[in-house]
Enzyme design. Structure first.
Site, mmCIF file in Angstrom:
data_model
loop_
_atom_site.group_PDB
_atom_site.id
_atom_site.type_symbol
_atom_site.label_atom_id
_atom_site.label_comp_id
_atom_site.label_asym_id
_atom_site.label_seq_id
_atom_site.Cartn_x
_atom_site.Cartn_y
_atom_site.Cartn_z
ATOM 1 N N GLU A 1 0.866 -1.121 -0.029
ATOM 2 C CA GLU A 1 0.028 -0.058 -0.069
ATOM 3 C C GLU A 1 1.008 1.374 -0.089
ATOM 4 O O GLU A 1 0.487 2.429 -0.611
ATOM 5 C CB GLU A 1 -0.998 0.012 1.157
ATOM 6 C CG GLU A 1 -1.893 -1.134 1.162
ATOM 7 C CD GLU A 1 -2.882 -1.185 0.098
ATOM 8 O OE1 GLU A 1 -3.129 -0.196 -0.466
ATOM 9 O OE2 GLU A 1 -2.709 -2.340 -0.684
ATOM 10 N N TRP B 1 1.682 1.759 -3.530
ATOM 11 C CA TRP B 1 0.669 2.346 -4.333
ATOM 12 C C TRP B 1 0.751 4.170 -4.011
ATOM 13 O O TRP B 1 0.506 4.555 -5.073
ATOM 14 C CB TRP B 1 -0.599 2.002 -3.666
ATOM 15 C CG TRP B 1 -1.281 0.659 -4.488
ATOM 16 C CD1 TRP B 1 -1.241 -0.362 -4.029
ATOM 17 C CD2 TRP B 1 -1.756 0.759 -5.760
ATOM 18 N NE1 TRP B 1 -1.766 -1.381 -4.871
ATOM 19 C CE2 TRP B 1 -2.204 -0.824 -5.976
ATOM 20 C CE3 TRP B 1 -1.813 1.774 -6.908
ATOM 21 C CZ2 TRP B 1 -2.698 -1.055 -7.469
ATOM 22 C CZ3 TRP B 1 -2.300 1.194 -8.208
ATOM 23 C CH2 TRP B 1 -2.726 -0.291 -8.107
ATOM 24 N N TRP C 1 -21.698 12.088 -19.426
ATOM 25 C CA TRP C 1 -21.888 11.837 -17.852
ATOM 26 C C TRP C 1 -23.478 12.288 -17.663
ATOM 27 O O TRP C 1 -23.857 13.013 -18.283
ATOM 28 C CB TRP C 1 -21.211 12.561 -17.121
ATOM 29 C CG TRP C 1 -19.474 12.096 -17.376
ATOM 30 C CD1 TRP C 1 -18.674 13.064 -17.889
ATOM 31 C CD2 TRP C 1 -18.899 11.065 -16.990
ATOM 32 N NE1 TRP C 1 -17.499 12.450 -17.957
ATOM 33 C CE2 TRP C 1 -17.575 11.072 -17.491
ATOM 34 C CE3 TRP C 1 -19.339 9.886 -16.170
ATOM 35 C CZ2 TRP C 1 -16.620 10.045 -17.206
ATOM 36 C CZ3 TRP C 1 -18.385 8.806 -15.947
ATOM 37 C CH2 TRP C 1 -17.137 9.081 -16.389
ATOM 38 N N ASN D 1 -10.681 1.915 2.817
ATOM 39 C CA ASN D 1 -10.134 2.102 1.570
ATOM 40 C C ASN D 1 -11.180 1.097 0.485
ATOM 41 O O ASN D 1 -11.540 1.427 -0.593
ATOM 42 C CB ASN D 1 -8.788 1.223 1.458
ATOM 43 C CG ASN D 1 -8.066 1.162 -0.005
ATOM 44 O OD1 ASN D 1 -8.147 2.182 -0.698
ATOM 45 N ND2 ASN D 1 -8.059 -0.177 -0.613
ATOM 46 N N TRP E 1 -16.162 11.123 -12.567
ATOM 47 C CA TRP E 1 -15.669 10.930 -11.478
ATOM 48 C C TRP E 1 -15.062 12.115 -10.999
ATOM 49 O O TRP E 1 -14.543 12.413 -9.738
ATOM 50 C CB TRP E 1 -14.216 10.090 -11.918
ATOM 51 C CG TRP E 1 -13.520 10.608 -13.029
ATOM 52 C CD1 TRP E 1 -13.666 10.337 -14.367
ATOM 53 C CD2 TRP E 1 -12.378 11.456 -13.067
ATOM 54 N NE1 TRP E 1 -12.802 11.080 -15.057
ATOM 55 C CE2 TRP E 1 -11.888 11.585 -14.173
ATOM 56 C CE3 TRP E 1 -11.572 11.810 -11.924
ATOM 57 C CZ2 TRP E 1 -10.550 12.220 -14.675
ATOM 58 C CZ3 TRP E 1 -10.444 12.604 -12.260
ATOM 59 C CH2 TRP E 1 -10.034 12.672 -13.454
ATOM 60 N N TRP F 1 -9.716 7.524 -7.630
ATOM 61 C CA TRP F 1 -11.036 7.828 -8.673
ATOM 62 C C TRP F 1 -10.670 7.419 -10.048
ATOM 63 O O TRP F 1 -11.704 6.730 -10.658
ATOM 64 C CB TRP F 1 -11.200 9.426 -8.403
ATOM 65 C CG TRP F 1 -12.043 9.715 -7.164
ATOM 66 C CD1 TRP F 1 -11.634 10.213 -6.280
ATOM 67 C CD2 TRP F 1 -13.367 9.340 -7.254
ATOM 68 N NE1 TRP F 1 -12.719 10.009 -5.174
ATOM 69 C CE2 TRP F 1 -13.810 9.545 -5.850
ATOM 70 C CE3 TRP F 1 -14.494 9.008 -8.092
ATOM 71 C CZ2 TRP F 1 -14.968 9.495 -5.484
ATOM 72 C CZ3 TRP F 1 -15.625 8.816 -7.634
ATOM 73 C CH2 TRP F 1 -15.917 9.152 -6.273
HETATM 74 P P1 FAD Z 1 -3.476 1.422 5.357
HETATM 75 O O1 FAD Z 1 -4.086 0.417 4.601
HETATM 76 O O2 FAD Z 1 -2.777 1.164 6.589
HETATM 77 O O3 FAD Z 1 -2.061 1.952 4.517
HETATM 78 C C1 FAD Z 1 -1.227 2.697 4.767
HETATM 79 C C2 FAD Z 1 -0.848 3.753 4.020
HETATM 80 O O4 FAD Z 1 -0.454 3.761 2.534
HETATM 81 C C3 FAD Z 1 -1.878 4.808 4.058
HETATM 82 O O5 FAD Z 1 -1.950 5.598 4.992
HETATM 83 C C4 FAD Z 1 -1.796 5.676 2.657
HETATM 84 O O6 FAD Z 1 -0.699 6.586 2.927
HETATM 85 C C5 FAD Z 1 -0.968 4.480 1.734
HETATM 86 N N1 FAD Z 1 -2.091 3.913 0.886
HETATM 87 C C6 FAD Z 1 -2.946 2.977 1.177
HETATM 88 N N2 FAD Z 1 -3.730 2.532 0.213
HETATM 89 C C7 FAD Z 1 -3.446 3.610 -0.859
HETATM 90 C C8 FAD Z 1 -3.715 3.701 -2.216
HETATM 91 N N3 FAD Z 1 -4.604 2.839 -2.949
HETATM 92 N N4 FAD Z 1 -3.186 4.447 -2.818
HETATM 93 C C9 FAD Z 1 -2.322 5.482 -2.475
HETATM 94 N N5 FAD Z 1 -1.831 5.119 -1.427
HETATM 95 C C10 FAD Z 1 -2.442 4.428 -0.217
HETATM 96 N N6 FAD Z 1 -5.381 7.935 0.416
HETATM 97 C C11 FAD Z 1 -4.852 9.175 0.694
HETATM 98 O O7 FAD Z 1 -4.027 9.179 1.476
HETATM 99 N N7 FAD Z 1 -5.684 10.234 0.501
HETATM 100 C C12 FAD Z 1 -6.479 10.527 -0.452
HETATM 101 O O8 FAD Z 1 -7.004 11.450 -0.558
HETATM 102 C C13 FAD Z 1 -6.977 9.129 -0.949
HETATM 103 N N8 FAD Z 1 -8.226 9.295 -1.609
HETATM 104 C C14 FAD Z 1 -8.674 7.987 -2.252
HETATM 105 C C15 FAD Z 1 -9.818 7.936 -3.072
HETATM 106 C C16 FAD Z 1 -10.361 6.859 -3.574
HETATM 107 C C17 FAD Z 1 -11.529 6.677 -4.571
HETATM 108 C C18 FAD Z 1 -9.598 5.591 -3.380
HETATM 109 C C19 FAD Z 1 -10.189 4.122 -3.728
HETATM 110 C C20 FAD Z 1 -8.409 5.499 -2.320
HETATM 111 C C21 FAD Z 1 -7.917 6.627 -1.882
HETATM 112 N N9 FAD Z 1 -6.973 6.561 -0.940
HETATM 113 C C22 FAD Z 1 -6.536 8.061 -0.505
HETATM 114 C C23 FAD Z 1 -6.221 5.340 -0.384
HETATM 115 C C24 FAD Z 1 -6.583 4.703 0.583
HETATM 116 O O9 FAD Z 1 -8.136 4.462 0.628
HETATM 117 C C25 FAD Z 1 -6.427 5.488 1.837
HETATM 118 O O10 FAD Z 1 -4.967 5.753 1.749
HETATM 119 C C26 FAD Z 1 -6.305 4.323 3.020
HETATM 120 O O11 FAD Z 1 -7.568 4.007 3.017
HETATM 121 C C27 FAD Z 1 -5.927 5.282 4.252
HETATM 122 O O12 FAD Z 1 -6.171 4.151 5.345
HETATM 123 P P2 FAD Z 1 -4.827 3.930 6.192
HETATM 124 O O13 FAD Z 1 -4.052 4.946 6.484
HETATM 125 O O14 FAD Z 1 -5.470 2.861 7.509
HETATM 126 O O15 FAD Z 1 -4.317 2.791 5.198
#
Ligand code: FAD
Length: 472
Positions: free
Chosen positions: A275, A278, A307, A342, A360, A383
């Site tokens: 993650e 990502w 849209w 997520n 979107w 998105w």
């Molecule tokens: P964990 O699962 O603990 O992951 C650890 C860290 O990895 C997160 O804190 C984050 O920094 C990073 N991360 C995790 N998943 C992703 C991912 N898919 N893409 C990029 N980084 C990731 N994340 C944001 O930080 N800011 C946003 O504005 C954001 N918008 C999102 C919009 C959509 C439509 C989707 C599908 C995902 C988005 N995410 C975003 C990614 C992800 O959903 C969140 O980072 C995550 O839910 C944060 O929770 P956590 O810290 O417990 O994640």
């Protein structure tokens, strides 16, 4: 000599490359500055609660720096051009010999820094650092020297580069003289809001959470990460988004607890690292394709999709009134807390685009306006992934079924019940289709009927995507 550190998206004193470099000369006078830019924030739809979180964390940084004899000046300018002007005169006034900052990768931020460097030529030397990522953009390339367009090969190459790179975390600066008085940080000229008690400010709180997660939870991450009723993820995103925590600190802590993380791709630790990668991927991609910062889709033909412009549909989604319990519970979680799980971000984004056929970009904007962890690259990447306009390897015909997604990831409806008290009496097995149950039982529910029929919406969406692609 005077060194000035310009803090932006790096609100911490530990493992901060710019701050560390500014303090490396023991004879330099070191000053720090933060510039709030409310007009710029508004233009980018930054959530008021995120501004509040920045404010709270800034106070913590100011306190930690003051203890080390470093003054942090907080200034407000309406937007980036005003910030550049103010900084130039501040550098002149304070006779700043060198300016240190950690790079931001969004297009406006990069242009701002270029303008500043130009304006300071001959007066102040500028030192920019790649600090907010494990590897700098451009460091991970295909054999032909390009940025990867697909995630999995990027990850493979990324891990290879990571093993060759020095990602050691840096210590906080040593005290440089007497403790100084804390000047305080005035309220930002931004709608007032609360960041929420779930996210205490300051890098110590963030590091405590990181340590606890890596020690106690990461082993189960792979098993639990998809279930929103369970706190199975780190919840570190608000800290990472504004740099209260660095990805190096995350990786190093993970490696300290799980030294074999890179050799065990089936482990929870590896899944968590995945993650973090990502996060890197979307930032690297944004630098390689700056159009992503300008509301452009990665796949150009998707801009021809016709849209649905219904404000009513958009509002139903925003308010959590679509009649699809998992979507509604998730949107209410977002609206109340600024954070969304997520799995639910994917479900809600897919629902807006693939069930309501709404652009979107309207969803991206709305998320940004609510998220405590709002981050352009991650939000845009998420998105565009959900909308099938991005780099995803799976094409547009992946359409989530919101009912079966709910059944799979919130089987007993524990998460749904937390946010939709009006469904309290619906039995577990009916929680994802409450009206079917209500009808059978002759009950009335204070909950909206589904605003679309998923099967029909799916067909309409496929047709809309196909019509747009036909002219490619
Ligand atoms: P964990 O699962 O603990 O992951 C650890 C860290 O990895 C997160 O804190 C984050 O920094 C990073 N991360 C995790 N998943 C992703 C991912 N898919 N893409 C990029 N980084 C990731 N994340 C944001 O930080 N800011 C946003 O504005 C954001 N918008 C999102 C919009 C959509 C439509 C989707 C599908 C995902 C988005 N995410 C975003 C990614 C992800 O959903 C969140 O980072 C995550 O839910 C944060 O929770 P956590 O810290 O417990 O994640």
């Amino acid at each position: 000599i005077t060194h000035l550190v310009w803090l932006r998206n790096d609100l911490r004193i530990t493992d901060n490359k710019a701050l560390h470099a500014a303090c490396s000369n023991p004879d330099a006078r070191v000053l720090a500055v933060f510039i709030a830019t409310p007009q710029q924030w508004k233009r980018h739809h930054m959530a008021p609660r995120q501004a509040a979180f920045i404010h709270a964390n800034l106070l913590e940084v100011q306190r930690a720096l003051a203890e080390r004899g470093i003054e942090l000046v907080s200034q407000e300018c309406s937007d980036f051009p005003a910030a550049v002007n103010w900084l130039v005169s501040f550098c002149r006034q304070q006779q700043v010999s060198a300016l240190f900052y950690n790079r931001q990768y969004e297009i406006n931020e990069r242009r701002r820094d270029e303008q500043l460097e130009q304006a300071l030529t001959g007066m102040t030397t500028c030192h920019g650092f790649d600090d907010g990522l494990l590897l700098p953009p451009g460091d991970v390339k295909t054999g032909s020297g390009e940025m990867y367009k697909v995630y999995t090969p990027f990850r493979r190459a990324f891990i290879q580069r990571l093993t060759e790179s020095d990602v050691t975390s840096l210590p906080p600066p040593r005290p440089r003289g007497k403790v100084i008085a804390n000047a305080g940080v005035g309220a930002f000229n931004y709608p007032p809001a609360e960041a929420g008690a779930a996210y205490p400010a300051g890098e110590e709180a963030a590091l405590r959470r990181l340590r606890a997660f890596c020690r106690e939870q990461v082993a189960d991450y792979l098993k639990l990460r998809d279930f929103p009723a369970i706190a199975g993820t780190s919840n570190l995103s608000p800290y990472l988004a504004i740099g209260v925590l660095s990805p190096r600190q995350c990786f190093n802590r993970l490696r300290a607890e799980c030294p074999r993380v890179l050799e065990e791709p089936q482990s929870g630790a590896f899944a968590w690292l995945n993650e973090l990668i990502w996060r890197e991927f979307y930032r690297h991609l944004m630098v390689a394709h700056p159009a992503l910062c300008m509301q452009r889709p990665f796949i150009a033909w998707t801009d021809r999709i016709r849209w649905n412009r219904s404000e009513t549909d958009l509002q139903a989604w925003q308010q959590g009134c679509t009649g699809y319990p998992i979507v509604d519970a998730a949107m209410r979680q977002l609206n109340h807390t600024g954070w969304m799980h997520n799995r639910l971000r994917m479900i809600c984004a897919s629902f807006l685009v693939k069930d309501l056929l709404i652009d979107w970009r309207a969803g991206e904007r709305y998320f940004m306006s609510q998220l405590l962890d709002g981050d352009l690259a991650a939000n845009n990447g998420g998105w565009q992934w959900a909308a099938s306009t991005g780099t995803d390897a799976v094409p547009y015909f992946r359409i989530f079924n919101p009912t079966t997604q709910g059944e799979r990831f919130d089987p007993q409806g524990h998460f749904i019940r937390r946010w939709l008290p009006e469904l309290a009496e619906v039995p577990d097995k009916d929680i994802h289709q409450p009206h079917r149950w209500a009808q059978k039982e002759g009950r009335e529910l204070d909950y909206p009927l589904p605003i679309v029929d998923h099967r029909q919406a799916r067909l309409d969406t496929l047709a809309a995507f196909e019509a747009a692609r036909r002219f490619d």
